[in-house]
Design a protein around this motif. Structure first.
Motif, PDB file in Angstrom:
ATOM      1  N   CYS A 113       0.847  -1.197   0.000  1.00  0.00           N
ATOM      2  CA  CYS A 113       0.000   0.000   0.000  1.00  0.00           C
ATOM      3  C   CYS A 113       0.876   1.238   0.000  1.00  0.00           C
ATOM      4  N   THR A 114       0.359   2.295  -0.577  1.00  0.00           N
ATOM      5  CA  THR A 114       1.056   3.577  -0.508  1.00  0.00           C
ATOM      6  C   THR A 114       0.867   4.127   0.893  1.00  0.00           C
ATOM      7  N   PRO A 115       1.957   4.456   1.608  1.00  0.00           N
ATOM      8  CA  PRO A 115       1.830   4.957   2.975  1.00  0.00           C
ATOM      9  C   PRO A 115       1.043   6.268   3.025  1.00  0.00           C
ATOM     10  N   GLY A 116       0.239   6.413   4.082  1.00  0.00           N
ATOM     11  CA  GLY A 116      -0.488   7.666   4.321  1.00  0.00           C
ATOM     12  C   GLY A 116      -1.922   7.653   3.861  1.00  0.00           C
ATOM     13  N   TYR A 117      -2.417   6.534   3.331  1.00  0.00           N
ATOM     14  CA  TYR A 117      -3.801   6.482   2.864  1.00  0.00           C
ATOM     15  C   TYR A 117      -4.522   5.303   3.496  1.00  0.00           C
ATOM     16  N   SER A 118      -5.787   5.533   3.849  1.00  0.00           N
ATOM     17  CA  SER A 118      -6.646   4.478   4.326  1.00  0.00           C
ATOM     18  C   SER A 118      -8.015   4.708   3.709  1.00  0.00           C
ATOM     19  N   PRO A 119      -8.582   3.746   3.008  1.00  0.00           N
ATOM     20  CA  PRO A 119      -8.152   2.385   2.764  1.00  0.00           C
ATOM     21  C   PRO A 119      -6.896   2.338   1.869  1.00  0.00           C
ATOM     22  N   CYS A 120      -6.367   1.163   1.751  1.00  0.00           N
ATOM     23  CA  CYS A 120      -5.111   0.923   1.022  1.00  0.00           C
ATOM     24  C   CYS A 120      -5.231   1.369  -0.430  1.00  0.00           C
ATOM     25  N   LEU A 121      -4.207   2.088  -0.865  1.00  0.00           N
ATOM     26  CA  LEU A 121      -4.080   2.418  -2.289  1.00  0.00           C
ATOM     27  C   LEU A 121      -2.777   1.777  -2.778  1.00  0.00           C
ATOM     28  N   PRO A 122      -2.874   0.721  -3.588  1.00  0.00           N
ATOM     29  CA  PRO A 122      -1.650   0.087  -4.102  1.00  0.00           C
ATOM     30  C   PRO A 122      -0.820   1.111  -4.883  1.00  0.00           C
ATOM     31  N   PRO A 123       0.485   1.023  -4.837  1.00  0.00           N
ATOM     32  CA  PRO A 123       1.324   1.995  -5.520  1.00  0.00           C
ATOM     33  C   PRO A 123       0.998   2.092  -7.012  1.00  0.00           C
ATOM     34  N   ALA A 124       0.956   3.327  -7.512  1.00  0.00           N
ATOM     35  CA  ALA A 124       0.715   3.590  -8.938  1.00  0.00           C
ATOM     36  C   ALA A 124       1.394   4.903  -9.278  1.00  0.00           C
ATOM     37  N   SER A 125       1.456   5.231 -10.562  1.00  0.00           N
ATOM     38  CA  SER A 125       2.101   6.482 -10.959  1.00  0.00           C
ATOM     39  C   SER A 125       1.273   7.688 -10.524  1.00  0.00           C
ATOM     40  N   ASP A 126      -0.085   7.562 -10.482  1.00  0.00           N
ATOM     41  CA  ASP A 126      -0.939   8.668 -10.048  1.00  0.00           C
ATOM     42  C   ASP A 126      -2.317   8.131  -9.685  1.00  0.00           C
ATOM     43  N   TYR A 127      -2.972   8.802  -8.750  1.00  0.00           N
ATOM     44  CA  TYR A 127      -4.360   8.523  -8.388  1.00  0.00           C
ATOM     45  C   TYR A 127      -5.137   9.816  -8.506  1.00  0.00           C
ATOM     46  N   ASP A 128      -6.367   9.692  -8.931  1.00  0.00           N
ATOM     47  CA  ASP A 128      -7.308  10.810  -8.900  1.00  0.00           C
ATOM     48  C   ASP A 128      -8.595  10.301  -8.275  1.00  0.00           C
ATOM     49  N   CYS A 129      -9.418  11.225  -7.826  1.00  0.00           N
ATOM     50  CA  CYS A 129     -10.688  10.833  -7.207  1.00  0.00           C
ATOM     51  C   CYS A 129     -11.662  10.381  -8.285  1.00  0.00           C
ATOM     52  N   ALA A 130     -12.346   9.259  -8.004  1.00  0.00           N
ATOM     53  CA  ALA A 130     -13.328   8.737  -8.950  1.00  0.00           C
ATOM     54  C   ALA A 130     -14.464   9.752  -9.079  1.00  0.00           C
ATOM     55  N   GLY A 131     -14.919   9.976 -10.289  1.00  0.00           N
ATOM     56  CA  GLY A 131     -16.003  10.919 -10.543  1.00  0.00           C
ATOM     57  C   GLY A 131     -15.514  12.351 -10.637  1.00  0.00           C
ATOM     58  N   GLY A 132     -14.217  12.584 -10.460  1.00  0.00           N
ATOM     59  CA  GLY A 132     -13.679  13.935 -10.549  1.00  0.00           C
ATOM     60  C   GLY A 132     -13.170  14.216 -11.960  1.00  0.00           C
ATOM     61  N   THR A 133     -12.377  15.286 -12.052  1.00  0.00           N
ATOM     62  CA  THR A 133     -11.887  15.699 -13.368  1.00  0.00           C
ATOM     63  C   THR A 133     -10.489  15.161 -13.667  1.00  0.00           C
ATOM     64  N   GLY A 134      -9.912  14.364 -12.781  1.00  0.00           N
ATOM     65  CA  GLY A 134      -8.544  13.844 -12.988  1.00  0.00           C
ATOM     66  C   GLY A 134      -8.470  12.829 -14.123  1.00  0.00           C
ATOM     67  N   ASP A 135      -7.232  12.632 -14.607  1.00  0.00           N
ATOM     68  CA  ASP A 135      -7.041  11.745 -15.757  1.00  0.00           C
ATOM     69  C   ASP A 135      -6.414  10.397 -15.381  1.00  0.00           C
ATOM     70  N   GLY A 136      -6.363  10.064 -14.071  1.00  0.00           N
ATOM     71  CA  GLY A 136      -5.893   8.746 -13.654  1.00  0.00           C
ATOM     72  C   GLY A 136      -4.397   8.591 -13.769  1.00  0.00           C
ATOM     73  N   PRO A 137      -3.896   7.475 -13.955  1.00  0.00           N
ATOM     74  CA  PRO A 137      -4.474   6.242 -14.498  1.00  0.00           C
ATOM     75  C   PRO A 137      -5.280   5.445 -13.470  1.00  0.00           C
ATOM     76  N   GLU A 138      -5.121   5.714 -12.159  1.00  0.00           N
ATOM     77  CA  GLU A 138      -5.867   4.997 -11.140  1.00  0.00           C
ATOM     78  C   GLU A 138      -6.842   5.976 -10.472  1.00  0.00           C
ATOM     79  N   TYR A 139      -7.974   5.438  -9.982  1.00  0.00           N
ATOM     80  CA  TYR A 139      -8.978   6.281  -9.339  1.00  0.00           C
ATOM     81  C   TYR A 139      -9.295   5.717  -7.958  1.00  0.00           C
ATOM     82  N   ALA A 140      -9.392   6.623  -6.972  1.00  0.00           N
ATOM     83  CA  ALA A 140      -9.699   6.241  -5.596  1.00  0.00           C
ATOM     84  C   ALA A 140     -11.167   6.537  -5.322  1.00  0.00           C
ATOM     85  N   GLN A 141     -11.845   5.559  -4.735  1.00  0.00           N
ATOM     86  CA  GLN A 141     -13.238   5.740  -4.335  1.00  0.00           C
ATOM     87  C   GLN A 141     -13.223   6.430  -2.973  1.00  0.00           C
ATOM     88  N   GLY A 142     -13.872   7.568  -2.865  1.00  0.00           N
ATOM     89  CA  GLY A 142     -13.798   8.357  -1.629  1.00  0.00           C
ATOM     90  C   GLY A 142     -14.854   7.962  -0.620  1.00  0.00           C
TER      91      GLY A 142
END
Length: 165
Positions: A113-142
């Motif tokens: 997991c990437t340290p500092g986040y709960s629930p666990c976010l597996p390491p990736a190049s970038d995360y954005d919030c799901a349903g937001g305007t970010g371009d990913g490649p991974e999305y976190a469900q808030g």
């Protein structure tokens, strides 16, 4: 009388010359020459045969070296395949252990997991919030609790909760 002595001397001299010139034609002189020629021919044949034997031996040694090289390459290839198989097995074991740890962990974290986040976010190049305007490649469900550093920038207002709807 002088003429007779001169004639006899000439006959003796001519006889000596003839005997010298016929030494090679005589059985004794011809045999000697023949034996020398035969020995010379034998030495040539022996040298030729020795060269042939050396070429054959060199070819035999080259074949032997090629066979040894091929055996070595096959052995190295087998060792490399075994090493890769062991590495794949260890990787599978680590992944299984990480999955088991993640299943046992309350926040779904574990060692992957990437340290500092709960629930666990597996390491990736970038995360954005799901349903937001970010371009990913991974999305976190808030919502995502941010407990330390925020490398993905999910907590815009720095209140400790990211991806708030």
């Amino acid at each position: 009388m002088k003429g007779l002595v001169a004639a006899l001397a000439a006959i003796v001299v001519l006889g000596a010359c003839e005997s010298d010139s016929t030494t090679f034609d005589s059985p004794t002189g011809g045999d000697r020459l023949e034996r020398r020629l035969e020995r010379r021919q034998e030495r040539r044949l022996e040298r030729r045969e020795a060269r042939r034997e050396r070429r054959i031996e060199a070819a035999r040694e080259r074949r032997q070296q090629r066979r040894q090289q091929a055996r070595l390459e096959r052995r190295l290839e087998r060792e490399r395949e075994r090493r890769l198989a062991r590495q794949r097995e260890r990787r599978r074991e680590r992944q299984a252990a990480a999955a088991a740890a993640a299943a046992d962990d309350d926040d779904g974290g574990g060692g992957n997991c990437t340290p500092g986040y709960s629930p666990c976010l597996p390491p990736a190049s970038d995360y954005d919030c799901a349903g937001g305007t970010g371009d990913g490649p991974e999305y976190a469900q808030g919502p995502v609790e941010v407990t330390g550093d925020d490398p993905y920038g999910l907590d815009d207002d720095d209140d400790g909760v990211g991806c708030e709807a």
